[in-house]
Design a protein around this motif. Structure first.
Motif, PDB file in Angstrom:
ATOM      1  N   PRO A 237       0.834  -1.207   0.000  1.00 45.89           N
ATOM      2  CA  PRO A 237       0.000   0.000   0.000  1.00 45.89           C
ATOM      3  C   PRO A 237       0.867   1.254   0.000  1.00 45.89           C
ATOM      4  CG  PRO A 237      -0.808  -1.581   1.617  1.00 45.89           C
ATOM      5  CD  PRO A 237       0.510  -2.105   1.124  1.00 45.89           C
ATOM      6  N   ARG A 238       0.450   2.247  -0.786  1.00 44.70           N
ATOM      7  CA  ARG A 238       1.245   3.463  -0.953  1.00 44.70           C
ATOM      8  C   ARG A 238       0.610   4.621  -0.191  1.00 44.70           C
ATOM      9  NH1 ARG A 238       5.904   1.799  -2.816  1.00 44.70           N
ATOM     10  NH2 ARG A 238       6.358   3.980  -3.347  1.00 44.70           N
ATOM     11  N   ARG A 239       1.483   5.501   0.338  1.00 40.28           N
ATOM     12  CA  ARG A 239       1.018   6.673   1.072  1.00 40.28           C
ATOM     13  C   ARG A 239       1.080   7.936   0.230  1.00 40.28           C
ATOM     14  NH1 ARG A 239       4.222   6.448   6.689  1.00 40.28           N
ATOM     15  NH2 ARG A 239       2.787   8.153   7.178  1.00 40.28           N
ATOM     16  N   ALA A 240       1.589   7.820  -0.972  1.00 39.81           N
ATOM     17  CA  ALA A 240       1.660   8.973  -1.874  1.00 39.81           C
ATOM     18  C   ALA A 240       1.615   8.469  -3.304  1.00 39.81           C
ATOM     19  CB  ALA A 240       2.936   9.770  -1.635  1.00 39.81           C
ATOM     20  N   GLY A 241       1.065   9.311  -4.186  1.00 35.90           N
ATOM     21  CA  GLY A 241       1.052   8.975  -5.598  1.00 35.90           C
ATOM     22  C   GLY A 241      -0.328   8.644  -6.121  1.00 35.90           C
ATOM     23  N   LEU A 242      -0.344   8.193  -7.354  1.00 34.11           N
ATOM     24  CA  LEU A 242      -1.589   7.790  -8.025  1.00 34.11           C
ATOM     25  C   LEU A 242      -1.754   6.277  -7.945  1.00 34.11           C
ATOM     26  CD1 LEU A 242      -1.275   9.941 -11.279  1.00 34.11           C
ATOM     27  CD2 LEU A 242      -2.673  10.465  -9.259  1.00 34.11           C
ATOM     28  N   SER A 243      -2.959   5.844  -7.712  1.00 36.88           N
ATOM     29  CA  SER A 243      -3.234   4.411  -7.786  1.00 36.88           C
ATOM     30  C   SER A 243      -3.181   3.988  -9.248  1.00 36.88           C
ATOM     31  CB  SER A 243      -4.615   4.110  -7.210  1.00 36.88           C
ATOM     32  OG  SER A 243      -5.626   4.608  -8.081  1.00 36.88           O
ATOM     33  N   PRO A 244      -2.978   2.696  -9.530  1.00 35.97           N
ATOM     34  CA  PRO A 244      -2.984   2.253 -10.925  1.00 35.97           C
ATOM     35  C   PRO A 244      -4.255   2.639 -11.669  1.00 35.97           C
ATOM     36  CG  PRO A 244      -2.065   0.548  -9.522  1.00 35.97           C
ATOM     37  CD  PRO A 244      -2.584   1.609  -8.601  1.00 35.97           C
ATOM     38  N   THR A 245      -5.401   2.506 -11.020  1.00 33.17           N
ATOM     39  CA  THR A 245      -6.665   2.851 -11.674  1.00 33.17           C
ATOM     40  C   THR A 245      -6.731   4.338 -11.991  1.00 33.17           C
ATOM     41  OG1 THR A 245      -7.833   1.049 -10.568  1.00 33.17           O
ATOM     42  CG2 THR A 245      -9.176   2.859 -11.417  1.00 33.17           C
ATOM     43  N   ASP A 246      -6.356   5.166 -11.022  1.00 33.75           N
ATOM     44  CA  ASP A 246      -6.352   6.605 -11.261  1.00 33.75           C
ATOM     45  C   ASP A 246      -5.427   6.975 -12.410  1.00 33.75           C
ATOM     46  OD1 ASP A 246      -8.211   7.504  -9.435  1.00 33.75           O
ATOM     47  OD2 ASP A 246      -6.759   7.858  -7.835  1.00 33.75           O
ATOM     48  N   GLU A 247      -4.236   6.402 -12.418  1.00 36.32           N
ATOM     49  CA  GLU A 247      -3.285   6.783 -13.454  1.00 36.32           C
ATOM     50  C   GLU A 247      -3.791   6.371 -14.834  1.00 36.32           C
ATOM     51  OE1 GLU A 247       1.426   7.073 -14.421  1.00 36.32           O
ATOM     52  OE2 GLU A 247       0.797   5.677 -12.867  1.00 36.32           O
ATOM     53  N   ARG A 248      -4.343   5.184 -14.949  1.00 37.95           N
ATOM     54  CA  ARG A 248      -4.866   4.753 -16.245  1.00 37.95           C
ATOM     55  C   ARG A 248      -5.977   5.685 -16.717  1.00 37.95           C
ATOM     56  NH1 ARG A 248      -3.592  -0.626 -14.179  1.00 37.95           N
ATOM     57  NH2 ARG A 248      -5.579  -0.728 -13.073  1.00 37.95           N
ATOM     58  N   ASP A 249      -6.892   6.039 -15.807  1.00 36.03           N
ATOM     59  CA  ASP A 249      -8.003   6.926 -16.172  1.00 36.03           C
ATOM     60  C   ASP A 249      -7.502   8.323 -16.530  1.00 36.03           C
ATOM     61  OD1 ASP A 249      -9.725   4.849 -15.681  1.00 36.03           O
ATOM     62  OD2 ASP A 249     -10.414   5.597 -13.726  1.00 36.03           O
ATOM     63  N   LEU A 250      -6.539   8.823 -15.786  1.00 34.01           N
ATOM     64  CA  LEU A 250      -6.019  10.169 -16.039  1.00 34.01           C
ATOM     65  C   LEU A 250      -5.252  10.239 -17.354  1.00 34.01           C
ATOM     66  CD1 LEU A 250      -4.952  10.994 -12.397  1.00 34.01           C
ATOM     67  CD2 LEU A 250      -6.669  12.252 -13.726  1.00 34.01           C
ATOM     68  N   ILE A 251      -4.504   9.208 -17.672  1.00 32.64           N
ATOM     69  CA  ILE A 251      -3.785   9.196 -18.948  1.00 32.64           C
ATOM     70  C   ILE A 251      -4.773   9.160 -20.109  1.00 32.64           C
ATOM     71  CG2 ILE A 251      -2.342   7.743 -20.428  1.00 32.64           C
ATOM     72  CD1 ILE A 251      -0.576   7.191 -18.003  1.00 32.64           C
ATOM     73  N   ALA A 252      -5.830   8.375 -19.959  1.00 31.69           N
ATOM     74  CA  ALA A 252      -6.853   8.352 -21.012  1.00 31.69           C
ATOM     75  C   ALA A 252      -7.475   9.728 -21.181  1.00 31.69           C
ATOM     76  CB  ALA A 252      -7.922   7.303 -20.658  1.00 31.69           C
TER      77      ALA A 252
END
Length: 330
Positions: free
Chosen positions: A309-324
Motif C-alpha cells: 500500500p502506498r502513502r503517496a502517488g496515483l493508484s494504478p486505476t487513477d493513473e490509467r483513467d487520467l492518462i486516457a
C-alpha cells in the motif's frame, strides 16, 4: 563521545545511531521500544509523554540528538536533561518558514507562529517552531538546529521520493506510459537520510552550534524525473500535464492519496525547495550525488515490494483513467 539519541529506532533516528556507532561513539537510544535499536546501541524503552521517563537514563552525555516533532517532548527533554547533556541537536524542518514564494531565502527568513499544543499533522511546521524555541532557549550557543528539506534514501516510508523511480521501473498502465507533471518552474531539494545523519554526528562531535538549512542545492523537477527515468531504465512514453490540468482533475500536490509526489503549484511555492544551503555547506555538510540516492531508494523499494500500500502517488486505476483523459484532451 557518549551520545543520547531521542528516537533512534525509526528511519532517520536509526541512520543517526548507525553513523555514530561507525564513528566509535557510545550510543544510547531512548524510544518507546516498539522497534529494536541498531546493533551496538543501548535502548532505553520509555514513553516521553511521561515527564518522569527521563529518569530511566543513567549518567551524563556529551550530546543529544532529538528528532521529535512534539513540542511537549522537546521541552520536557531539555528541561529534564539540561544539566546532564552538554550539547543539544534538534532535527527540525524547512517547513518552519512562513514564506514559501520567495526563492533563495536563508535561515533568517520569517518563521511560522509556534504551536505548543498537542501535535497536529496539519500544524507540523508550527510544532517544529515550538520545538526549536524550547531547545534554543535551554541551550543557546550549545544548540544545533538542523532544518532539512525533504529526506530521501532507502527507508522513505512516506513514498514521496520512492514513487517516481518505482513508477518508471514498474509502470502500471497497459502500454507502459507514465503520467508526469509538466512543471518547468518547479524545483526539488532533497537530502539523503544517510548524509544528514552523518553530518549531524560530525557537527555534534565538533560542538557546532547554530541553525542550518540541511539539504542539497535545488534542481528542476524535470531534471529529477529525467534522472529517475535513467536510473530505472525507462524508455516508455511520458504523458505530461500542466498545472491547470492537474488542478482541474483534482490531483493533489506533493504527497498523499491521488497525488503527484514532489510537484508543487507555482508561483506560490517558488521558495519551498530553493532555500539557501550556504551555511550548512560552510559547516561541513557533504551530500552524495542525487543519482546514487535515487538508485538506492529504488533498490529498497524493490526489496520491500512494489505492491505494498502506498502513502503517496496515483493508484494504478487513477493513473490509467487520467492518462486516457489527458490523451483525449490533447
Amino acid at each position: 563521545m557518549r551520545l543520547l539519541v531521542l528516537g533512534g529506532t525509526a528511519w532517520l533516528g536509526g541512520e543517526i545511531v548507525s553513523a555514530a556507532l561507525q564513528q566509535g561513539h557510545d550510543v544510547v537510544c531512548m524510544a518507546r521500544g516498539e522497534r529494536p535499536a541498531p546493533d551496538g546501541a543501548t535502548l532505553v524503552a520509555a514513553n516521553r509523554d511521561d515527564p518522569e521517563s527521563y529518569s530511566a537514563l543513567g549518567g551524563t552525555f556529551d550530546a543529544a540528538i532529538d528528532v521529535t516533532m512534539v513540542p511537549a517532548h522537546a521541552k520536557g527533554a531539555v528541561t529534564a536533561l539540561r544539566h546532564r547533556v552538554t550539547d543539544w541537536a534538534l532535527v527540525s524542518t524547512c517547513s518552519v518558514y512562513a514564506q514559501e514564494d520567495m526563492p533563495g531565502q536563508d535561515e533568517s527568513a520569517p518563521l511560522l507562529a509556534p504551536y505548543d499544543g498537542p501535535f497536529e499533522a496539519e500544524k507540523y511546521g508550527e510544532c517544529k517552531v515550538a520545538c526549536e524555541q524550547a531547545v534554543l532557549a535551554a541551550y543557546g550557543d550549545n544548540a544545533l538546529v538542523a532544518r532539512p528539506g525533504l529526506i530521501t534514501g532507502p527507508g522513505d516510508h512516506s513514498d514521496r521520493t520512492g514513487y517516481w523511480p518505482l513508477r518508471f521501473a514498474h509502470p502500471v498502465t497497459d502500454d507502459g506510459s507514465v503520467l508526469v507533471p509538466d512543471a518547468p518552474d518547479t524545483s526539488v531539494q532533497l537530502i539523503d537520510a544517510r548524509d544528514l545523519a552523518r553530518w549531524l554526528v560530525v557537527a555534534t562531535e565538533r560542538g557546532t552550534g547554530g541553525v542550518f538549512n540541511t539539504t542539497t542545492e535545488h534542481v528542476p523537477l524535470s531534471d529529477y524525473l529525467a534522472l529517475a527515468r535513467e536510473v530505472a531504465g525507462y524508455d516508455g512514453e511520458v504523458v505530461a500535464v500542466d498545472q491547470q490540468w492537474i488542478t482541474d482533475h483534482n490531483i493533489q500536490p506533493w504527497a498523499g492519496e491521488r497525488s503527484l509526489p514532489l510537484w508543487l503549484p507555482q508561483p506560490e511555492y517558488a521558495g519551498f525547495a530553493t532555500r539557501s544551503v550556504a551555511a550548512a555547506r560552510a559547516a561541513g555538510l557533504e551530500t552524495r550525488p542525487l543519482e546514487e540516492s535515487i538508485r538506492d531508494t529504488l533498490a529498497w523499494e524493490l526489496r520491500t515490494g512494489p505492491g505494498r500500500p502506498r502513502r503517496a502517488g496515483l493508484s494504478p486505476t487513477d493513473e490509467r483513467d487520467l492518462i486516457a483523459a489527458a490523451r483525449h484532451d490533447g
